[in-house]
Motif scaffolding. Structure first.
Motif, PDB file in Angstrom:
ATOM      1  N   GLN A  81       0.827  -1.208   0.000  1.00  0.00           N
ATOM      2  CA  GLN A  81       0.000   0.000   0.000  1.00  0.00           C
ATOM      3  C   GLN A  81       0.866   1.264   0.000  1.00  0.00           C
ATOM      4  O   GLN A  81       0.544   2.234  -0.692  1.00  0.00           O
ATOM      5  CB  GLN A  81      -0.932   0.007   1.224  1.00  0.00           C
ATOM      6  CG  GLN A  81      -1.977   1.120   1.117  1.00  0.00           C
ATOM      7  CD  GLN A  81      -2.923   1.148   2.302  1.00  0.00           C
ATOM      8  OE1 GLN A  81      -2.507   1.461   3.402  1.00  0.00           O
ATOM      9  NE2 GLN A  81      -4.181   0.821   2.078  1.00  0.00           N
TER      10      GLN A  81
ATOM     11  N   ILE B  92      -9.211   5.627   0.616  1.00  0.00           N
ATOM     12  CA  ILE B  92      -8.492   4.369   0.896  1.00  0.00           C
ATOM     13  C   ILE B  92      -8.329   4.166   2.406  1.00  0.00           C
ATOM     14  O   ILE B  92      -7.899   5.073   3.121  1.00  0.00           O
ATOM     15  CB  ILE B  92      -7.098   4.367   0.215  1.00  0.00           C
ATOM     16  CG1 ILE B  92      -7.261   4.168  -1.291  1.00  0.00           C
ATOM     17  CG2 ILE B  92      -6.192   3.270   0.791  1.00  0.00           C
ATOM     18  CD1 ILE B  92      -5.966   4.297  -2.068  1.00  0.00           C
TER      19      ILE B  92
ATOM     20  N   LYS C 280      -9.637   9.471  -4.528  1.00  0.00           N
ATOM     21  CA  LYS C 280      -9.367   8.034  -4.336  1.00  0.00           C
ATOM     22  C   LYS C 280      -8.502   7.818  -3.090  1.00  0.00           C
ATOM     23  O   LYS C 280      -8.771   6.929  -2.276  1.00  0.00           O
ATOM     24  CB  LYS C 280      -8.668   7.491  -5.583  1.00  0.00           C
ATOM     25  CG  LYS C 280      -8.299   5.997  -5.517  1.00  0.00           C
ATOM     26  CD  LYS C 280      -7.561   5.591  -6.783  1.00  0.00           C
ATOM     27  CE  LYS C 280      -6.763   4.327  -6.580  1.00  0.00           C
ATOM     28  NZ  LYS C 280      -5.904   4.011  -7.720  1.00  0.00           N
TER      29      LYS C 280
END
Length: 540
Positions: A264, A298, A294
């Motif tokens: 990530q 997350i 976005k």
């Protein structure tokens, strides 16, 4: 049977639990693990109702009986050990106390004029005692005490004359005799010799109630529990399996979480780089906005919580001569009791002898003879050329200067060592940050043991003599010590009741028995395979 639901708890400005949940079901045997100070004892106290959570609830099914053993045994005096143990068994103990009083009254010459009433009352109380299976209870109490290595004399003697360790066994025996629906055992394996430990293991395996326990003995825990509840960072995590499975699973989970975190982070870095590169260009405005939105949505993966890992490496010790200790024709007696007669024993360089034997067999006496802290009545003990000895004894912890802080005491021991080296040493043995400013007098048993061991290992001897070195040490410190000692180049002579420690570190066994002294090449694991038992007191 017991449900812990979304509990939060703070203790003097320290957060112990944050919305933590777990359950203990009928017949389950669970090990409770976590670093020192994580809240294991607080959780026990919340289950027994002596403390309440700040938020959430701990609920216990109706009519469920709970027996709680902890290290704080309180005052015990004036009664026999067997009476003290039976006292934990409810109403029958009150009847037993009256029965003993009446038995004393029946032989008291000053109460002859009351004898008819005393005898009449004795008959009534005796009938009630039989009804409650009192005589059977006394037999079971003696059985439990015998399992915990009490002699008949100790069972019937004043419990107040026993040491703290033996009083702790009395407190443990009370809970075992009670056989409640739920047992909460906080370090039941402390202060037990190997024979008692193995007996307790068998007892708990056969116990059909629910069990929640802590223990610093991994072998003991592995053989009993089928589930682990871990306290870490305020949460409770449940693992199905024994302690060994939990260690593997936890390591695997950490590895997976670390990999997810790194993936990530790489993706986020790539997105942020794109946004930074194109945010000033009108032609890419829509794409930049889309990517910003976005990123906001997350859910971030947290890196795994890192337990503070303790590690210690020995400085190379000077080499000793080949003959480290030579004991020739030694006799040692205490009063009329003979411990050794004509003992011959040689320790060679790089041998690692573990000394096995029941209580009173002379294990600690042998270490004292070797270290010169006691003299033989006959014969000689000679230490070889260039031998530099380090001795860890239980009484060494009493020699700490209570007025000094941990760091001051280490500075006093090693005046020529730099501050950095002493701080690194403190950290290895679990004294980090402000812990080094603690006065020695306020240290727990485990902290004292760690400090004494730190001092002994900092200036490395080439011959280590260790008397129960793992008493009071938590699992992480014990693992660190085993790892360090397994890489140690010197010679060792030690006594321990920890089977994991024995198996990992010994390459010779000296077994002390009433029939004589037996030597075994190979370590503790080979000794068990060859003899068929785990301790001398279990010989069939």
């Amino acid at each position: 049977m017991i449900r812990i639901e979304n509990i939060s708890k703070s203790n003097s400005h320290r957060i112990l639990f944050i919305e933590a949940s777990a359950a203990l079901n009928r017949g389950e045997k669970i090990g409770l693990v976590g670093p020192n100070g994580a809240g294991k004892t607080t959780l026990f106290r919340m289950i027994t109702g002596s403390e309440a959570p700040d938020e959430g609830q701990v609920s216990v099914e109706k009519n469920v009986t709970i027996g709680y053993f902890n290290q704080d045994v309180g005052e015990m005096a004036g009664r026999s050990a067997v009476t003290e143990v039976m006292d934990g068994a409810g109403p029958v103990s009150v009847v037993a106390a009256e029965l003993h009083e009446l038995e004393s009254a029946m032989v008291d010459p000053d109460r002859l004029d009351e004898m008819d009433q005393i005898i009449e009352r004795y008959g009534e109380v005796q009938a009630r005692y039989e009804e409650l299976d009192g005589y059977g209870l006394e037999g079971r109490a003696r059985e439990v005490l015998a399992g915990l290595s009490f002699t008949q004399e100790m069972m019937d003697g004043d419990v107040g004359k026993l040491s703290g360790g033996w009083k702790m066994r009395v407190a443990l025996a009370r809970i075992l005799l009670m056989r409640p629906d739920v047992m909460l055992l906080d370090e039941p394996s402390n202060h037990l010799d190997l024979e008692s430990l193995i007996w307790l293991e068998q007892f708990l395996k056969g116990y059909d109630g629910a069990l929640l326990m802590t223990s610093h003995d991994r072998e003991f825990m592995n053989r009993i529990v089928t589930k682990i509840i871990e306290i870490d960072g305020g949460s409770l995590t449940t693992y199905s399996g024994d302690y060994g499975f939990y260690e593997q699973q936890r390591a695997q989970n950490e590895k997976q979480q670390q990999a997810q975190f790194e993936r990530q982070q790489a993706m986020l870095a790539k997105e942020i780089k794109f946004i930074e590169r194109f945010k000033a260009r009108a032609s890419h405005a829509a794409q930049v906005q889309s990517r910003v939105k976005k990123l906001d949505k997350i859910e971030r993966v947290e890196p795994p919580k890192r337990r503070q890992a303790v590690a210690f490496e020995f400085q190379p010790a000077p080499r000793s001569g080949e003959d480290v200790v030579n004991i020739r024709n030694v006799a040692k007696r205490y009063g009329s009791r003979s411990i050794y007669e004509g003992l011959d024993f040689m320790v060679k360089r790089r041998e690692r002898w573990c000394i096995m034997g029941i209580n009173g067999a002379g294990k600690s006496t042998l270490l004292k003879l070797v270290t010169g802290s006691t003299e033989p009545d006959e014969g000689s003990v000679s230490i070889g050329a260039s031998v530099k000895m380090g001795y860890f004894a239980q009484h060494a912890m009493d020699l700490l200067d209570g007025d000094l802080t941990v760091f001051e005491w280490l500075e006093e021991q090693f005046p020529r060592a730099g501050q950095g080296a002493l701080r690194a040493l403190s950290g290895c043995f679990g004294f980090s940050g402000d812990d080094v400013e603690k006065k020695c007098r306020v240290l727990s048993g485990g902290e004292k043991a760690r400090l004494v061991m730190a001092a002994m290992l900092f200036d490395p001897p080439n011959f280590l003599v260790l008397d129960e070195p793992t008493n009071h040490l938590d699992l992480d410190t014990k693992e660190m010590l085993i790892k360090a000692l397994s890489e140690y180049e010197g010679t060792m002579l030690f006594v321990s009741h920890d089977r994991h420690f024995l198996a990992e570190l010994s390459n010779r066994v000296l077994e002390l028995t009433p029939e004589g002294i037996h030597r075994y090449d190979g370590g503790y694991t080979e000794y068990v395979e060859r003899t068929g038992y785990e301790a001398p007191g279990l010989r069939s």
